[in-house]
Each structure stands twice: as C-alpha cells, then as structure tokens.
Design a protein around this motif. Sequence first.
Motif: not given
Length: 278
Positions: A172-191
């Motif tokens: 769950v990345i929703s509480e990570n301050p670095h990815f609040l505006e672009f959570p999809h960029l926290a991961f590999v696109k084809n994870r």
Amino acid sequence: MEPEKDNVRERLEILLVADVHMGPSNTTRPGEETPDLMERLVKEINTAIKPDIVVELGDRVNNSSHEEDRRNALKFSRIISGLSIPRYLLLGNHDLHNLTKEENKEIFGTEIGRRISYVNGFKLIFLDTEEPVIEGVGGNVSEEQLKWLSVELNNEETPKIVFGHHPVDNQVISENPHFLEFPHLAFVKNRERVRDVMESGKNVIAYVNGHVHWFSFEMGDRMPFISVPSFTEAWPEKKGAPGMFALLSVSANGSVEVTVSSLNPRRTLGKFLWAKKH
C-alpha cells in the motif's frame, strides 16, 4: 553455469543500500551529507558488519546536470571501491536522468544491467527495471527481459534471490509522501507480469528493491518482497540524513531475516523474520 560445489554454503548475508542520492541537497534528500556517511558505512562494513557481499539498489545520484551527475557518480565509485568484499550495483531512474547506461557502466567499471551471479551456492539475479524509465520516475521490464528471467528462474534448483530498483509487489503506497500525486510511478509498470514470472520460478527466496524510500516487507503467494529504505531520505526534514541500510540473511531452506539499521544515530530499527513452510 552451475555453482561450484566448493562454494556452496547454507547461508548468505547481504548488506543492502538504496537511494543514496549523492549530490546537491534537494527537498528532503540532503545529498551533500551522503559522501561522509557512505565512507562511514564502508568502514563499518569492512571492520564490524562483515557481510558476504554488498548490493546497491540504484539511485546513486541526486540528478542535477550531466557534469555534476558524472562527478558525483565518480565520487560514489571511489568510495564504494573501498569495500573489501564483492559489491553489485543496479540502475535507478535518477541514475539515468543525465547519464546513459553505457556511461554508468564505464564510470563504475562493472556490469550494472541485467545479469546473474553465484555466491555461496545462491543464484543472484539482477534486473534492469529501466526498460524504459516511465515519466522519469517509474520503471518497466521488457518482454525480452521477462523471457530471460523465466529461463534463469527455472533452469536449475539453486536457491535464488532477485534484485531490482522498483518494487513489483502490492504494498500500500497511499501513505508514502513521495508518491501521493503519482502512485503508479512507485512500481514497475508491468509488475503483475514480473511477479507472476518470479512466483512461478524454482526455489525463489525473495525479491529486493529500493525506489520507494521506506521499508516494506510484503508477502506474496510464495515469497516475500522487500523494499529497502533510502540511505539519505530525511523526511520531513531537509537535513540529517539517517544513513539507513538493511542486512538480509537468507538460508538455503528459504528462511529470510531482514534487519534495518541507521548510522545517524547508530541503532538497529527492527528485525523481520520469515520461514518458508515445507
């Protein structure tokens, strides 16, 4: 290539460091503090911690310009060359803002793309999750690399650990301050595809990544997915880099132990254990 029988051991200890961001201090990444901290870590690794190997998970520079990124990458290379044990480097998205993959390889004098290595009877698989970098932040693994990964995961029973810069799990990345505006960029696109390939492989012990700047231990269907916190990230402050790192200890029977520590102050922050059920 099969591992040499004389090198087979029951356990492997790996010092993990991620997202060093050496360079101009930027937002909550005080990269100007990084050189001294990295030199301190190298000394502790050589004299006190003494793992079997070091794996650096990418984002070595706090990208600024081609000239400055090259200068900081060379500085990082000089520092890490002081290690008395083998080290393995991966590519992060920040490493490619101003420098090419070929320049990174030349600077560090070693392969930094996808590859395999055998250590103490374990097979280490290093991914290039920059195929390509997505929107300057996220990652991707090409279909061609996925085919290569599937072969490497299934052509022998040797216990395996997979490393990449970006996570491929469902943390769950929703509480990570670095990815609040672009959570999809926290991961590999084809994870999902990458994760499916790994979890269908033979004797895969764990996947390890950086990128998200915090610690996460996420259990998949068959293996743990481990995110290593940033060495330099000082959120919410703009100074006081903590020098965070992790020690991963794995056994041939699939047990995994992760200890997270900091240099500033010097302390152990937590230990996480997982034992595979047979």
